[in-house]
Design a protein around this motif. Structure first.
Motif, PDB file in Angstrom:
ATOM      1  N   LYS A 289     -30.911  -9.887-106.807  1.00 49.91           N
ATOM      2  CA  LYS A 289     -32.374  -9.892-106.869  1.00 49.91           C
ATOM      3  C   LYS A 289     -32.901 -11.290-106.584  1.00 49.91           C
ATOM      4  O   LYS A 289     -33.855 -11.486-105.829  1.00 49.91           O
ATOM      5  N   LEU A 290     -32.247 -12.248-107.227  1.00 53.35           N
ATOM      6  CA  LEU A 290     -32.650 -13.643-107.078  1.00 53.35           C
ATOM      7  C   LEU A 290     -32.480 -14.100-105.634  1.00 53.35           C
ATOM      8  O   LEU A 290     -33.332 -14.791-105.071  1.00 53.35           O
ATOM      9  N   ARG A 291     -31.364 -13.677-105.022  1.00 56.03           N
ATOM     10  CA  ARG A 291     -31.110 -14.090-103.638  1.00 56.03           C
ATOM     11  C   ARG A 291     -32.135 -13.469-102.705  1.00 56.03           C
ATOM     12  O   ARG A 291     -32.603 -14.112-101.764  1.00 56.03           O
ATOM     13  N   ALA A 292     -32.467 -12.201-102.982  1.00 56.99           N
ATOM     14  CA  ALA A 292     -33.472 -11.530-102.144  1.00 56.99           C
ATOM     15  C   ALA A 292     -34.807 -12.244-102.284  1.00 56.99           C
ATOM     16  O   ALA A 292     -35.530 -12.461-101.316  1.00 56.99           O
ATOM     17  N   ARG A 293     -35.108 -12.646-103.528  1.00 58.02           N
ATOM     18  CA  ARG A 293     -36.383 -13.311-103.769  1.00 58.02           C
ATOM     19  C   ARG A 293     -36.422 -14.681-103.084  1.00 58.02           C
ATOM     20  O   ARG A 293     -37.460 -15.151-102.657  1.00 58.02           O
ATOM     21  N   SER A 294     -35.261 -15.323-102.999  1.00 56.26           N
ATOM     22  CA  SER A 294     -35.234 -16.669-102.421  1.00 56.26           C
ATOM     23  C   SER A 294     -35.581 -16.659-100.934  1.00 56.26           C
ATOM     24  O   SER A 294     -35.975 -17.676-100.382  1.00 56.26           O
ATOM     25  N   VAL A 295     -35.414 -15.496-100.258  1.00 52.78           N
ATOM     26  CA  VAL A 295     -35.834 -15.448 -98.854  1.00 52.78           C
ATOM     27  C   VAL A 295     -37.163 -14.700 -98.717  1.00 52.78           C
ATOM     28  O   VAL A 295     -37.575 -14.339 -97.628  1.00 52.78           O
ATOM     29  N   GLY A 296     -37.811 -14.461 -99.851  1.00 57.52           N
ATOM     30  CA  GLY A 296     -39.132 -13.831 -99.825  1.00 57.52           C
ATOM     31  C   GLY A 296     -39.082 -12.318 -99.844  1.00 57.52           C
ATOM     32  O   GLY A 296     -40.084 -11.657 -99.606  1.00 57.52           O
ATOM     33  N   GLY A 297     -37.910 -11.764-100.146  1.00 59.58           N
ATOM     34  CA  GLY A 297     -37.792 -10.308-100.177  1.00 59.58           C
ATOM     35  C   GLY A 297     -37.766  -9.784-101.582  1.00 59.58           C
ATOM     36  O   GLY A 297     -38.138 -10.494-102.519  1.00 59.58           O
ATOM     37  N   SER A 298     -37.354  -8.540-101.743  1.00 59.14           N
ATOM     38  CA  SER A 298     -37.284  -7.987-103.094  1.00 59.14           C
ATOM     39  C   SER A 298     -36.171  -6.951-103.160  1.00 59.14           C
ATOM     40  O   SER A 298     -35.755  -6.400-102.140  1.00 59.14           O
ATOM     41  N   LEU A 299     -35.707  -6.735-104.380  1.00 62.91           N
ATOM     42  CA  LEU A 299     -34.674  -5.735-104.601  1.00 62.91           C
ATOM     43  C   LEU A 299     -35.126  -4.887-105.770  1.00 62.91           C
ATOM     44  O   LEU A 299     -35.436  -5.414-106.831  1.00 62.91           O
ATOM     45  N   SER A 300     -35.225  -3.571-105.565  1.00 60.91           N
ATOM     46  CA  SER A 300     -35.679  -2.743-106.681  1.00 60.91           C
ATOM     47  C   SER A 300     -34.753  -1.557-106.864  1.00 60.91           C
ATOM     48  O   SER A 300     -34.038  -1.153-105.943  1.00 60.91           O
ATOM     49  N   MET A 301     -34.808  -1.038-108.097  1.00 57.05           N
ATOM     50  CA  MET A 301     -33.922   0.068-108.444  1.00 57.05           C
ATOM     51  C   MET A 301     -34.709   1.220-109.018  1.00 57.05           C
ATOM     52  O   MET A 301     -35.772   1.003-109.596  1.00 57.05           O
ATOM     53  N   SER A 302     -34.157   2.407-108.867  1.00 56.42           N
ATOM     54  CA  SER A 302     -34.793   3.560-109.489  1.00 56.42           C
ATOM     55  C   SER A 302     -33.706   4.505-109.974  1.00 56.42           C
ATOM     56  O   SER A 302     -32.642   4.621-109.348  1.00 56.42           O
ATOM     57  N   TYR A 303     -33.959   5.161-111.119  1.00 62.32           N
ATOM     58  CA  TYR A 303     -32.942   6.054-111.681  1.00 62.32           C
ATOM     59  C   TYR A 303     -33.397   7.498-111.653  1.00 62.32           C
ATOM     60  O   TYR A 303     -32.775   8.345-112.268  1.00 62.32           O
ATOM     61  N   GLN A 304     -34.514   7.757-110.971  1.00 63.28           N
ATOM     62  CA  GLN A 304     -35.121   9.085-111.171  1.00 63.28           C
ATOM     63  C   GLN A 304     -34.326  10.208-110.543  1.00 63.28           C
ATOM     64  O   GLN A 304     -33.966  11.152-111.222  1.00 63.28           O
ATOM     65  N   THR A 305     -34.053  10.110-109.264  1.00 63.00           N
ATOM     66  CA  THR A 305     -33.193  11.130-108.652  1.00 63.00           C
ATOM     67  C   THR A 305     -31.969  10.389-108.170  1.00 63.00           C
ATOM     68  O   THR A 305     -31.982   9.775-107.113  1.00 63.00           O
ATOM     69  N   GLY A 306     -30.909  10.473-108.941  1.00 68.60           N
ATOM     70  CA  GLY A 306     -29.731   9.682-108.628  1.00 68.60           C
ATOM     71  C   GLY A 306     -30.040   8.215-108.834  1.00 68.60           C
ATOM     72  O   GLY A 306     -31.009   7.861-109.500  1.00 68.60           O
ATOM     73  N   PHE A 307     -29.236   7.392-108.243  1.00 66.93           N
ATOM     74  CA  PHE A 307     -29.447   5.953-108.392  1.00 66.93           C
ATOM     75  C   PHE A 307     -29.846   5.400-107.033  1.00 66.93           C
ATOM     76  O   PHE A 307     -29.186   5.664-106.033  1.00 66.93           O
ATOM     77  N   LEU A 308     -30.932   4.671-107.000  1.00 64.82           N
ATOM     78  CA  LEU A 308     -31.452   4.202-105.715  1.00 64.82           C
ATOM     79  C   LEU A 308     -31.668   2.694-105.770  1.00 64.82           C
ATOM     80  O   LEU A 308     -32.309   2.184-106.686  1.00 64.82           O
ATOM     81  N   ILE A 309     -31.075   2.011-104.793  1.00 66.43           N
ATOM     82  CA  ILE A 309     -31.332   0.575-104.668  1.00 66.43           C
ATOM     83  C   ILE A 309     -32.029   0.356-103.337  1.00 66.43           C
ATOM     84  O   ILE A 309     -31.571   0.862-102.303  1.00 66.43           O
ATOM     85  N   VAL A 310     -33.126  -0.363-103.350  1.00 65.59           N
ATOM     86  CA  VAL A 310     -33.818  -0.661-102.098  1.00 65.59           C
ATOM     87  C   VAL A 310     -33.949  -2.167-101.976  1.00 65.59           C
ATOM     88  O   VAL A 310     -34.463  -2.828-102.873  1.00 65.59           O
ATOM     89  N   CYS A 311     -33.429  -2.683-100.884  1.00 67.71           N
ATOM     90  CA  CYS A 311     -33.534  -4.128-100.648  1.00 67.71           C
ATOM     91  C   CYS A 311     -34.427  -4.333 -99.426  1.00 67.71           C
ATOM     92  O   CYS A 311     -34.146  -3.811 -98.347  1.00 67.71           O
ATOM     93  N   VAL A 312     -35.510  -5.045 -99.612  1.00 64.95           N
ATOM     94  CA  VAL A 312     -36.436  -5.280 -98.504  1.00 64.95           C
ATOM     95  C   VAL A 312     -36.506  -6.778 -98.234  1.00 64.95           C
ATOM     96  O   VAL A 312     -36.751  -7.567 -99.150  1.00 64.95           O
ATOM     97  N   LEU A 313     -36.242  -7.168 -96.991  1.00 62.10           N
ATOM     98  CA  LEU A 313     -36.297  -8.589 -96.639  1.00 62.10           C
ATOM     99  C   LEU A 313     -37.291  -8.764 -95.489  1.00 62.10           C
ATOM    100  O   LEU A 313     -37.272  -7.991 -94.534  1.00 62.10           O
ATOM    101  N   PRO A 314     -38.138  -9.757 -95.555  1.00 59.21           N
ATOM    102  CA  PRO A 314     -39.137  -9.938 -94.500  1.00 59.21           C
ATOM    103  C   PRO A 314     -38.521 -10.583 -93.261  1.00 59.21           C
ATOM    104  O   PRO A 314     -37.607 -11.403 -93.377  1.00 59.21           O
ATOM    105  N   LEU A 315     -39.033 -10.197 -92.118  1.00 64.11           N
ATOM    106  CA  LEU A 315     -38.483 -10.756 -90.881  1.00 64.11           C
ATOM    107  C   LEU A 315     -39.310 -11.916 -90.363  1.00 64.11           C
ATOM    108  O   LEU A 315     -38.774 -12.863 -89.827  1.00 64.11           O
TER     109      LEU A 315
END
Lengths: 358, 228
Positions: free
Chosen positions: A324-350
């Motif tokens: 999460k910290l590394r994603a944030r250091s390049v201005g992106g984000s990492l989020s998780m969700s537990y609702q339907t299965g386990f979901l990780i989404v990593c978004v990095l800006p270009l």
């Protein structure tokens, strides 16, 4: 907590004195004594009073004792304060007057004992609390330092990747210019000369050109061979990880131009995929994982979703927190969700990545 | 002295306040004397109760400031909390001083039997300061002006009753008589008795000093800074 205890102790003692005044048939004048002691107690409640103010309490007790015998019990307040501030001379001074004037009554002994005891206890507590607060502060400080160092390291990592890319570009340019460029130019000049020559000279020149072009081809092959990395990088590496992962069926979907993703982003996306796969194996009963990698003009999005049924929410481990910290250091984000299965989404800006490169 | 001037202005802006500050004190002058009790003309006996009402009305402005977040803005402004409080209290004290002057001078001019008008004025003044401090300390326990005011109204009646302002003090049970020494109203009653019947000057000084110590005590408790 201890300050609340101290304040209530002071006021309880003032009320005790008032009770004593109420039951003993005394003059109204000595009521002023109680109000003055209450005034001193409230001053100590609101402000940090210097130790010499204890003398005011002592003076009040000494002045009022001749008029009202109960005023001697007012000494327990200065006794308490002197023990609390660790002014032992004052304490002995008060105790002397107190013991002389109370005529050794059991109530008097009990009162002075509890005053000294609570005064002693409260200061010890405060001292302990000071030690713990200082320690907590130190630890917090250390943690902040650590976090800062980690951020700096991440930043340095990003810069190093960028520098490595630049120097590699330089090396390629130099190799092309020095060897290939030189030979090809020579060959071109020789071809120009060949037009004006004939006979054995022309043949010799032609052989020379042939040799040069052969050498250039060899050089080009070598250079290209040097440039091609031994390890697979980019999206290929992600595919490789998925191929090596045999525990659960993984489906990989890609969309967009993978070459537009900066090199240093792969060092975030790759551990992200690995972490997600490991997590699924360790904590989930999933049978299928869908990995989706999209590269648009503005951002890169990697989502990893399993179909597991996780009822107990697992706390965020250090791996995910670090990512999460590394994603944030390049201005992106990492989020998780537990609702339907386990979901990780990593978004990095270009766009930001491109700006940094320029 | 901006806060001071503003506090004066806003005290008179409220219509109900105007009733408390102007009409009631003037009305108190004209209340008749009684044959047996109280020894003072009725208006002067009840003036202590009025002072308490006025004090809670005035200090309610500070509570309103806290409610509306003015105190938060004051905390950010280049003015210390102490100064804000001091100027407000000074303004309230000025209003009370004015009332005391009006009541005493009015009484003398109207021809009421006031025994020693100047000493009565001193006593009222000391009690006014105590009343402001008491109201301030009372307000510091409340969040809303309305609840503070409503509960304090009943407290005023109670302490006036127990302090000997509303009924003859001698009618109260003996233990209540002794217990009521803690009430500032008792000391006002004692002061009025002293003025009517006379006595040692030291007693009158003592009564006033108790009121002053009370004011200090309540000011210290009431001046606690509560921003939220």
């Amino acid at each position: 907590m201890s300050s609340g205890l101290v304040t209530s102790w002071r006021f309880i003692n003032v009320i005790f004195l008032f009770g004593m005044w109420f039951y003993q048939d005394t003059l109204e004048g000595s009521f002023l004594f109680i109000v003055l002691l209450a005034l001193l107690a409230s001053l100590r409640f609101r402000f940090q009073m210097p130790p010499w103010t204890i003398f005011i309490d002592i003076a009040l007790c000494l002045v009022f004792t001749p008029f009202w015998s109960g005023a001697v019990y007012g000494f327990i307040l200065p006794i308490f304060e002197s023990v609390k501030t660790r002014k032992w001379v004052l304490f002995v001074f008060c105790l002397f007057f107190y013991l002389v004037l109370t005529n050794h009554s059991p109530l008097g002994y009990w009162l002075v004992f509890q005053a000294a005891f609570i005064g002693f206890l409260v200061t010890e507590w405060e001292k302990q609390r000071g030690v713990y607060t200082a320690e907590a502060d130190r630890e917090r400080h250390a943690r902040y330092d650590l976090e800062q160092i980690r951020n700096e390291l991440l930043e340095a990592n990003k810069k190093t990747a960028h520098l490595a890319e630049l120097s590699e570009r330089n090396r390629i340019a130099r190799a092309l210019h020095d060897h290939l460029g030189h030979d090809l130019t020579g060959a071109k000049l020789a071809m120009d000369a060949l037009q004006h020559l004939d006979g054995s000279e022309a043949e010799e020149m032609l052989n020379q050109v042939k040799k040069r072009i052969e050498r250039s081809t060899l050089m080009l092959r070598d250079t290209v061979h040097d440039m091609t990395p031994v390890m697979r990088t980019g999206a290929d590496r992600l595919t490789e990880i998925i191929e090596e992962f045999n525990h659960i069926h993984v489906e990989m979907k890609q969309a967009g131009d993978m070459n537009s993703i900066p090199v240093q982003y792969w060092s975030i996306l790759e551990p992200c995929l690995k972490e997600a796969l490991t997590n699924t194996v360790r904590h989930s009963d999933a049978t299928n994982i869908i990995v989706q990698l999209d590269a648009t003009e503005a951002l890169v999005r990697l989502s990893i979703m399993d179909n597991g049924n996780r009822t107990n929410k697992v706390n965020e481990g250090s791996g995910l927190r670090h990512l999460k910290l590394r994603a944030r250091s390049v201005g992106g984000s990492l989020s998780m969700s537990y609702q339907t299965g386990f979901l990780i989404v990593c978004v990095l800006p270009l766009t930001k990545g491109k700006e940094a490169e320029q | 002295m901006t806060v001071y001037t503003f506090a004066l202005k806003r005290s008179f802006r409220d219509k109900t306040n105007l009733l408390f500050l102007m009409f009631f004190p003037i009305a108190a002058i004209f209340l008749p004397s009684q044959a047996y009790w109280p020894s003072m003309p009725l208006g002067y006996q009840y003036f202590g109760v009025l002072i308490l009402f006025v004090a809670i009305r005035l200090t309610g402005l500070l509570l309103e400031d806290r409610q509306k977040g003015v105190v938060k803005r004051v905390a950010a402004a280049p003015i210390s909390h102490f100064r804000y409080l001091l100027e407000n209290l000074l303004a309230f004290a000025t209003i009370m001083l004015g009332q005391c002057v009006v009541v005493i001078v009015g009484g003398v001019l109207y021809g009421q039997e006031l025994y020693q008008p100047f000493l009565l004025f001193i006593l009222y003044l000391a009690f006014s300061v105590t009343a402001i401090a008491l109201a301030l300390a009372w307000n510091s326990f409340y969040r809303s002006r309305e609840s503070s005011f409503l509960i304090f109204m009943s407290v005023i009646i109670l302490i006036s009753l127990l302090g000997g302002l509303l009924v003859p003090y001698e009618m109260l049970p003996e233990w209540i008589q002794k217990l009521s020494v803690v009430l500032p109203t008792y000391w006002l009653y004692k002061g009025i008795e002293w003025i009517v019947h006379g006595g040692d000057a030291i007693d009158f000084i003592f009564i006033n000093s108790v009121l002053c110590v009370y004011s200090l005590l309540l000011l210290i408790v009431g001046s606690i800074r509560r921003i939220g």
